[in-house]
Design an enzyme around this catalytic site. Structure first.
Site, PDB file in Angstrom:
ATOM      1  N   HIS A  39       0.848  -1.203   0.000  1.00 48.26           N
ATOM      2  CA  HIS A  39       0.000   0.000   0.000  1.00 48.26           C
ATOM      3  C   HIS A  39       0.882   1.252   0.000  1.00 48.26           C
ATOM      4  CE1 HIS A  39      -2.784   3.098   1.287  1.00 48.26           C
ATOM      5  NE2 HIS A  39      -2.110   3.243   2.418  1.00 48.26           N
ATOM      6  N   HIS A  63       3.919   7.308   5.243  1.00 44.62           N
ATOM      7  CA  HIS A  63       2.715   7.973   5.754  1.00 44.62           C
ATOM      8  C   HIS A  63       2.001   7.237   6.877  1.00 44.62           C
ATOM      9  CE1 HIS A  63       0.529   5.338   2.918  1.00 44.62           C
ATOM     10  NE2 HIS A  63      -0.544   5.601   3.656  1.00 44.62           N
ATOM     11  N   ASP A  64       2.167   5.941   6.999  1.00 43.03           N
ATOM     12  CA  ASP A  64       1.482   5.180   8.049  1.00 43.03           C
ATOM     13  C   ASP A  64       2.407   4.652   9.144  1.00 43.03           C
ATOM     14  OD1 ASP A  64      -1.193   5.429   7.276  1.00 43.03           O
ATOM     15  OD2 ASP A  64      -1.105   3.689   5.938  1.00 43.03           O
ATOM     16  N   GLU A  67       1.411   5.967  12.717  1.00 42.30           N
ATOM     17  CA  GLU A  67       0.098   5.466  13.152  1.00 42.30           C
ATOM     18  C   GLU A  67       0.094   3.966  13.390  1.00 42.30           C
ATOM     19  OE1 GLU A  67      -3.344   6.385  10.730  1.00 42.30           O
ATOM     20  OE2 GLU A  67      -2.618   8.434  10.501  1.00 42.30           O
ATOM     21  N   ASP A  68       0.777   3.218  12.543  1.00 45.38           N
ATOM     22  CA  ASP A  68       0.575   1.767  12.509  1.00 45.38           C
ATOM     23  C   ASP A  68       1.759   0.918  12.957  1.00 45.38           C
ATOM     24  OD1 ASP A  68      -1.929   2.318  11.525  1.00 45.38           O
ATOM     25  OD2 ASP A  68      -1.405   1.950   9.441  1.00 45.38           O
ATOM     26  N   ASP A 127      -3.260   8.311  -1.074  1.00 49.18           N
ATOM     27  CA  ASP A 127      -3.645   7.366  -0.028  1.00 49.18           C
ATOM     28  C   ASP A 127      -5.139   7.048  -0.106  1.00 49.18           C
ATOM     29  OD1 ASP A 127      -3.339   5.828   2.397  1.00 49.18           O
ATOM     30  OD2 ASP A 127      -4.033   7.562   3.545  1.00 49.18           O
TER      31      ASP A 127
END
Length: 181
Positions: A39, A63-64, A67-68, A127
């Site tokens: 992704h 980008h994640d 957060e992840d 995204d």
């Protein structure tokens, strides 16, 4: 000198790819079961297709991660510098579960993105395109909730790249035809 700059730009993108791959590790996409980093690569490729800068492409790859994964914005700053860290910060949700229900949290995150620079709105549009495809075509009834949220989000991303805005809107419209008709 230009060649050295090109090499440095290429290296930062390669380093961001390696960092994202390492941090996302064995994570999988919820609906497809694919490695999560695919992704991130799709988002970065989409940004590159519309002429994104190395900073934008690196932010897309990362980008994640805050957060992840266990990575922090400080980790990103230490590895990639202030510009990329700021980009990732714009792309990272600011809401926390204790801030309220999903509607309240999504409104907070949307307000945060509304203030982002156009370059990071472009990354967010990439995204959105990737996520919408995954959720609409491989997901379940959550698409109904998601599509309403994304329609509202697109209203604050109008400063992003016009082609990606058009594509994101088209993905939402196709999803709405499937799930909201």
């Amino acid at each position: 000198m230009l060649f050295a700059q090109d090499l440095a730009a290429t290296q930062i993108v390669l380093d961001a790819c390696a960092f994202a791959t390492r941090m996302h590790g064995n994570q999988q996409r919820k609906y497809t079961g694919e490695p999560y980093v695919l992704h991130c690569l799709e988002v970065a490729r989409t940004v590159a297709e519309v002429g994104g800068t190395p900073t934008m492409i690196a932010a897309a790859l990362l980008h994640d991660v805050v957060e992840d994964t266990e990575a922090s914005i400080e980790d990103v700053r230490a590895q990639f510098g202030e510009d990329i860290a700021q980009g990732v910060a714009w792309l990272t949700d600011v809401s926390r579960p204790e801030d309220g229900n999903r509607t309240v949290r999504k409104a907070m995150d949307r307000a945060h993105l509304a203030q982002a620079p156009a370059e990071m709105k472009t990354v967010k549009l990439a995204d959105v395109i990737s996520n919408t495809r995954s959720i609409v075509y491989h997901g379940d009834g959550f698409a109904r909730v998601y599509l309403h949220e994304i329609a509202a989000l697109l209203e604050v991303l109008t400063e992003g790249h016009p082609e990606l805005l058009r594509r994101a809107k088209a993905e939402v419209e196709q999803g709405a035809a499937k799930w909201l008709a």
